[in-house]
Scaffold this active site. Sequence first.
Site, mmCIF file in Angstrom:
data_model
loop_
_atom_site.group_PDB
_atom_site.id
_atom_site.type_symbol
_atom_site.label_atom_id
_atom_site.label_comp_id
_atom_site.label_asym_id
_atom_site.label_seq_id
_atom_site.Cartn_x
_atom_site.Cartn_y
_atom_site.Cartn_z
ATOM 1 N N ASP A 100 0.876 -1.175 0.000
ATOM 2 C CA ASP A 100 0.000 0.000 0.000
ATOM 3 C C ASP A 100 0.915 1.226 0.000
ATOM 4 O O ASP A 100 1.680 1.425 0.946
ATOM 5 C CB ASP A 100 -0.825 -0.041 1.299
ATOM 6 C CG ASP A 100 -2.134 0.689 1.202
ATOM 7 O OD1 ASP A 100 -2.172 1.717 0.508
ATOM 8 O OD2 ASP A 100 -3.104 0.243 1.848
ATOM 9 N N ASP A 202 -2.886 4.691 -2.550
ATOM 10 C CA ASP A 202 -3.838 5.408 -1.710
ATOM 11 C C ASP A 202 -4.219 6.736 -2.377
ATOM 12 O O ASP A 202 -3.332 7.488 -2.808
ATOM 13 C CB ASP A 202 -3.142 5.670 -0.365
ATOM 14 C CG ASP A 202 -4.075 6.145 0.719
ATOM 15 O OD1 ASP A 202 -4.900 5.337 1.166
ATOM 16 O OD2 ASP A 202 -3.967 7.320 1.125
ATOM 17 N N GLU A 262 -6.637 3.620 -5.549
ATOM 18 C CA GLU A 262 -7.835 3.875 -4.754
ATOM 19 C C GLU A 262 -8.468 5.146 -5.306
ATOM 20 O O GLU A 262 -7.954 6.247 -5.088
ATOM 21 C CB GLU A 262 -7.506 4.072 -3.273
ATOM 22 C CG GLU A 262 -8.765 4.276 -2.449
ATOM 23 C CD GLU A 262 -8.551 5.020 -1.129
ATOM 24 O OE1 GLU A 262 -9.447 4.970 -0.276
ATOM 25 O OE2 GLU A 262 -7.505 5.665 -0.951
ATOM 26 N N HIS A 322 -10.759 -1.635 4.745
ATOM 27 C CA HIS A 322 -10.505 -1.117 6.095
ATOM 28 C C HIS A 322 -11.194 0.224 6.360
ATOM 29 O O HIS A 322 -10.987 0.812 7.414
ATOM 30 C CB HIS A 322 -8.997 -0.959 6.294
ATOM 31 C CG HIS A 322 -8.415 0.048 5.340
ATOM 32 N ND1 HIS A 322 -8.351 -0.188 3.977
ATOM 33 C CD2 HIS A 322 -7.942 1.289 5.526
ATOM 34 C CE1 HIS A 322 -7.847 0.879 3.389
ATOM 35 N NE2 HIS A 322 -7.594 1.788 4.299
ATOM 36 N N ASP A 323 -11.968 0.713 5.398
ATOM 37 C CA ASP A 323 -12.623 2.014 5.572
ATOM 38 C C ASP A 323 -14.137 1.927 5.704
ATOM 39 O O ASP A 323 -14.789 2.952 5.884
ATOM 40 C CB ASP A 323 -12.307 2.923 4.367
ATOM 41 C CG ASP A 323 -10.860 3.383 4.347
ATOM 42 O OD1 ASP A 323 -10.255 3.523 5.424
ATOM 43 O OD2 ASP A 323 -10.333 3.608 3.242
HETATM 44 C C1 GLC Z 1 -7.412 6.234 2.098
HETATM 45 C C2 GLC Z 1 -7.273 5.105 3.096
HETATM 46 C C3 GLC Z 1 -7.771 5.593 4.429
HETATM 47 C C4 GLC Z 1 -6.939 6.767 4.858
HETATM 48 C C5 GLC Z 1 -6.922 7.846 3.792
HETATM 49 C C6 GLC Z 1 -5.859 8.837 4.040
HETATM 50 O O1 GLC Z 1 -8.721 6.544 1.874
HETATM 51 O O2 GLC Z 1 -7.949 3.981 2.624
HETATM 52 O O3 GLC Z 1 -7.742 4.579 5.381
HETATM 53 O O4 GLC Z 1 -7.451 7.300 6.042
HETATM 54 O O5 GLC Z 1 -6.665 7.322 2.514
HETATM 55 O O6 GLC Z 1 -4.594 8.278 3.759
#
Ligand code: GLC
Length: 529
Positions: A100, A202, A262, A322-323
């Site tokens: 990641d 990310d 993402e 995880h979100d």
């Molecule tokens: C992404 C991650 C999340 C994080 C955010 C800031 O959305 O999945 O968990 O808080 O980025 O890095």
Amino acid sequence: MGDDFLWWRDGIIYQIYPRSFYDTTGSGIGDLRGIIEKLDYLHDLGIDAIWLSPINPSPDRDFGYDVSDYLSIDPKFGSMDDFDELIQQTERKGIRIVMDLVLNHTSDQHPWFQESRSSRENPKRDWYIWRDGKGIGRSPNNWISIIGGSAWEWDEAMGQYYLHMYYKGQPDLNWRNPEVRENLLDVFRFWLGKGVKGFRLDVFNLYFKDEEFHDNPVRPFHLRPDQQQALKFNCDQPELKDTLAEIRKILDQYNDAYAIGETLLSNPGKAAGYCGENALHQAFLFDFLECPWNAHRFSSVFDQWEKSLGRDRWPNYVLNNHDVKRSASRYGQGEDDDRLKVASAMLLTLRGTPFMYYGEEIGMREVTLKRSQILDPVGLRFWPFYKGRDGCRTPMQWNSIENAGFSIGQPWLPLHPDWRERNVENQTKDPGSLLNFYKELIVLRRSEEVLVKGEIRLLQDVPNNVLAYERVYLTKKARIYLNFCQTPQEVNFAKEEILKGFSNKRKEFHFQNTISLFPDEALILFSSD
Ligand code: GLC
């Protein structure tokens, strides 16, 4: 599967949140050796790659998503030797590692930021996004952070604001600075050199911001911070394309290397636009995470996703990460897992790469936390309206001994109260468990190429509560019928020879002109032309 097996297209990617997988030291936090110890489990499950949520050093304001060194391992997870061993052992088992990479921002503890904020003359000053305010107490523009409040933080010593699209401890990097770009591209090279096969990027579509820092258009009456303005000038900027092409060029120098982005505020058209030649291999579409338990909603998402991607780009599907609140709590009813079997059959038989999230295979439920147990900064900020993301990040439930076998120490987050019953050990022994259903489906997917490679077509002539589609590959055909409701549903059946069938509700597969689907049934029928 044939010789042309391409892991990220044909395989299954399993996300591990390392803090919560398996703790070998008693610290209450999972670690890399814990993952190594559980590789047999992952191999038996049948996955092809592990996406590790961040394992770089981090002060954990955002639990790893605030990185203070891109090129090493956080000691709480282990050492670089442990990581090298993880790579070796996974390779032996035919499992790839996906890292990641959180490259939109660093932690404010990263030495780069420390230097950047040390003086206006510092050579790293321009590595982050510093701006004058519009006047005393007035930030440079109206941008808001994704987690609410202004995206600008006043730095008294510097007499300027810095930009943070997330928490203020996560300052945004300036991707327009060539040195920053080179350093970040080196991060890819470094991990590829270590044997990493892929990356999850990310919030990659935030990397670039408008050069002139125009105000974003405001959208009044929206409650969610990420929807209160259109991110016209700080998301999806045109300059991103060239950078993605550069990243791709690096990846293409390695055999089978891969990146998935993402996509912040994803929709099928936007996510598809980031995939393909000179771009990412895949970008996440998160629409499934927002679908209620409704056959039509799921079918319209995958229909649009397929149409947006066209023939040359490959879909991906995700029910958890995880979100978001765990799918078992979004869809499951009490402790019953029937619906989760239907959901998993959908995930594993649609055309596209399935992403699983640790614990999904045993139906781990979202944990309800008290205010005093919340650690996620988003939960702390928005309690009680939104309780944050800790509930989907709780320790993996391995067995019925202390702390579900996750740790001999005090787990960093509480376990779900159902852990004595709902755990890997119990479900391994129970032939009807969700875990065994996942395993059987994965074996089926591996043995029946049509489920991976087949073209997909929605079957229209079915009741509203049924999602049905057909996969076709060479002479093989698979038809998938998913009953989304708790009453039997009739579907028409053009009689033909069934070579093989698979279902969570029946063992015999003889039909006349109709099939009466059982409540919550997932039925897969194989035939040939
Ligand atoms: C992404 C991650 C999340 C994080 C955010 C800031 O959305 O999945 O968990 O808080 O980025 O890095």
